[in-house]
Each structure stands twice: as structure tokens, then as C-alpha cells.
Write a protein that holds these residues in place. Structure first.
Motif, PDB file in Angstrom:
ATOM      1  N   UNK A 268     -35.242  -4.091  82.187  1.00  0.00           N
ATOM      2  CA  UNK A 268     -36.422  -4.871  82.567  1.00  0.00           C
ATOM      3  C   UNK A 268     -37.654  -3.985  82.454  1.00  0.00           C
ATOM      4  N   UNK A 269     -38.808  -4.655  82.362  1.00  0.00           N
ATOM      5  CA  UNK A 269     -40.058  -3.895  82.264  1.00  0.00           C
ATOM      6  C   UNK A 269     -41.208  -4.718  82.822  1.00  0.00           C
ATOM      7  N   UNK A 270     -42.072  -4.051  83.569  1.00  0.00           N
ATOM      8  CA  UNK A 270     -43.226  -4.716  84.161  1.00  0.00           C
ATOM      9  C   UNK A 270     -44.485  -4.496  83.346  1.00  0.00           C
ATOM     10  N   UNK A 271     -45.420  -5.445  83.433  1.00  0.00           N
ATOM     11  CA  UNK A 271     -46.686  -5.362  82.698  1.00  0.00           C
ATOM     12  C   UNK A 271     -47.810  -5.890  83.591  1.00  0.00           C
TER      13      UNK A 271
ATOM     14  N   UNK B 152     -40.630  -6.262  70.903  1.00  0.00           N
ATOM     15  CA  UNK B 152     -39.331  -6.520  71.539  1.00  0.00           C
ATOM     16  C   UNK B 152     -38.514  -5.231  71.725  1.00  0.00           C
ATOM     17  N   UNK B 153     -38.706  -4.253  70.834  1.00  0.00           N
ATOM     18  CA  UNK B 153     -37.957  -2.990  70.952  1.00  0.00           C
ATOM     19  C   UNK B 153     -38.347  -2.174  72.177  1.00  0.00           C
ATOM     20  N   UNK B 154     -39.456  -2.545  72.811  1.00  0.00           N
ATOM     21  CA  UNK B 154     -39.912  -1.817  73.996  1.00  0.00           C
ATOM     22  C   UNK B 154     -38.916  -1.965  75.148  1.00  0.00           C
ATOM     23  N   UNK B 155     -38.153  -3.056  75.132  1.00  0.00           N
ATOM     24  CA  UNK B 155     -37.238  -3.331  76.239  1.00  0.00           C
ATOM     25  C   UNK B 155     -35.803  -3.272  75.716  1.00  0.00           C
TER      26      UNK B 155
ATOM     27  N   UNK C   1     -29.918 -10.269  74.150  1.00  0.00           N
ATOM     28  CA  UNK C   1     -30.958 -10.448  73.136  1.00  0.00           C
ATOM     29  C   UNK C   1     -31.856 -11.654  73.364  1.00  0.00           C
ATOM     30  N   UNK C   2     -31.848 -12.146  74.586  1.00  0.00           N
ATOM     31  CA  UNK C   2     -32.847 -13.142  74.967  1.00  0.00           C
ATOM     32  C   UNK C   2     -33.832 -12.464  75.906  1.00  0.00           C
ATOM     33  N   UNK C   3     -35.049 -13.001  75.945  1.00  0.00           N
ATOM     34  CA  UNK C   3     -36.091 -12.421  76.796  1.00  0.00           C
ATOM     35  C   UNK C   3     -36.504 -13.450  77.846  1.00  0.00           C
ATOM     36  N   UNK C   4     -36.537 -12.998  79.103  1.00  0.00           N
ATOM     37  CA  UNK C   4     -36.915 -13.858  80.226  1.00  0.00           C
ATOM     38  C   UNK C   4     -38.148 -13.244  80.872  1.00  0.00           C
ATOM     39  N   UNK C   5     -39.180 -14.065  81.048  1.00  0.00           N
ATOM     40  CA  UNK C   5     -40.454 -13.547  81.542  1.00  0.00           C
ATOM     41  C   UNK C   5     -40.836 -14.298  82.816  1.00  0.00           C
ATOM     42  N   UNK C   6     -41.190 -13.544  83.860  1.00  0.00           N
ATOM     43  CA  UNK C   6     -41.563 -14.137  85.149  1.00  0.00           C
ATOM     44  C   UNK C   6     -42.802 -13.458  85.696  1.00  0.00           C
ATOM     45  N   UNK C   7     -43.517 -14.189  86.551  1.00  0.00           N
ATOM     46  CA  UNK C   7     -44.560 -13.555  87.348  1.00  0.00           C
ATOM     47  C   UNK C   7     -43.883 -12.618  88.348  1.00  0.00           C
ATOM     48  N   UNK C   8     -44.495 -11.466  88.558  1.00  0.00           N
ATOM     49  CA  UNK C   8     -43.937 -10.464  89.466  1.00  0.00           C
ATOM     50  C   UNK C   8     -44.366 -10.790  90.889  1.00  0.00           C
ATOM     51  N   UNK C   9     -43.733 -11.810  91.442  1.00  0.00           N
ATOM     52  CA  UNK C   9     -44.124 -12.288  92.766  1.00  0.00           C
ATOM     53  C   UNK C   9     -42.897 -12.906  93.434  1.00  0.00           C
ATOM     54  N   UNK C  10     -42.453 -12.278  94.499  1.00  0.00           N
ATOM     55  CA  UNK C  10     -41.297 -12.812  95.218  1.00  0.00           C
ATOM     56  C   UNK C  10     -41.697 -14.083  95.959  1.00  0.00           C
TER      57      UNK C  10
ATOM     58  N   UNK D 246     -44.448 -18.892  80.262  1.00  0.00           N
ATOM     59  CA  UNK D 246     -44.166 -19.423  78.916  1.00  0.00           C
ATOM     60  C   UNK D 246     -44.341 -18.310  77.893  1.00  0.00           C
ATOM     61  N   UNK D 247     -43.393 -18.221  76.987  1.00  0.00           N
ATOM     62  CA  UNK D 247     -43.465 -17.127  76.018  1.00  0.00           C
ATOM     63  C   UNK D 247     -42.751 -17.512  74.728  1.00  0.00           C
ATOM     64  N   UNK D 248     -43.020 -16.759  73.686  1.00  0.00           N
ATOM     65  CA  UNK D 248     -42.268 -16.916  72.445  1.00  0.00           C
ATOM     66  C   UNK D 248     -42.193 -15.573  71.735  1.00  0.00           C
ATOM     67  N   UNK D 249     -41.214 -15.461  70.870  1.00  0.00           N
ATOM     68  CA  UNK D 249     -41.037 -14.242  70.088  1.00  0.00           C
ATOM     69  C   UNK D 249     -41.523 -14.531  68.678  1.00  0.00           C
TER      70      UNK D 249
END
Ligand code: FES
Length: 105
Positions: free
Chosen positions: A15-18, A7-10, A32-41, A93-96
Motif C-alpha cells: 500500500x502507499x499513501x499520497x 503503477x510500478x510505484x506500488x 494486480x488490481x488497484x484499490x483507492x480510498x480516502x485516508x479517513x477512518x 474513482x480511478x482508472x489505469x
């Protein structure tokens, strides 16, 4: 689930892409919340960012597509302005756990 990063990476408000298993995703950290999406407009199905890890508008308040400027809410990916208004980014879908972000693709 797959470990994406610590989590400290961001940093807060960033924002950060992977690339993972042939898929492109990005994470936004907000309040301090994380939102994750597919990188597709949803407009043309292409990647959103104009530079590596730059997924947000100049205020850092909204996700922005670099191609035609569509704007999306960070919290739910809904497009609120631009050519795909009313459509949404696809959430991942993600979890910390133990300080790491885990995603399921
Ligand atoms: S490709 Fe994203 S707004 Fe057109």
C-alpha cells in the motif's frame, strides 16, 4: 482526472499513501488490481496508517486502522471488525491508463 503515480510505484501486496490537492488518499495493490480510498477512518475521521505507507494488517490481507484496529476489506472498504463495523472507507474513482493511476477527487 489527476495522475497519481506510475503503477510500478506500488509493489504487489503493498500500500502507499499520497497527498494531493489537500486530500489524503491511499492505494492498495492486490492481485494486480488497484484499490483507492480516502485516508479517513469512518470511526473518528482520522488517518489510518501507523507508519508511512503502512495501511495493511500484518498478513497484508486487510486494511487496518492503527488507532483502534478496525479492519476493512481491501476490495470494497467495508469494515468487518472494530468500532466502525458495517461502515466503509470512501472509495476514490480511478482508472489505469498508460501505466499510470488516475484519480478523480
Ligand atoms: S479511529 Fe480508526 S478504529 Fe478508531
Amino acid at each position: 482526472m489527476r495522475a497519481l503515480c506510475h503503477t510500478d510505484t506500488i509493489a504487489e501486496g503493498q500500500s502507499k499513501g499520497f497527498e494531493l490537492e489537500g486530500q489524503s488518499v491511499f492505494v492498495v495493490r492486490k492481485l494486480d488490481q488497484f484499490f483507492v480510498y480516502h485516508n479517513q477512518c469512518p470511526h473518528l475521521g482520522i488517518n489510518l496508517e501507523w507508519l508511512p505507507d503502512q495501511f495493511l494488517d500484518s498478513d497484508g490481507c486487510l486494511i487496518q486502522c492503527a488507532m483502534h484496529g478496525a479492519l476493512f476489506l481491501i476490495e470494497d472498504g467495508q469494515c468487518i471488525a472494530g468500532p466502525c463495523q458495517g461502515q466503509r472507507l470512501t472509495a476514490v474513482a480511478h482508472e489505469i491508463r498508460e501505466g499510470q493511476i488516475w484519480i478523480s477527487l
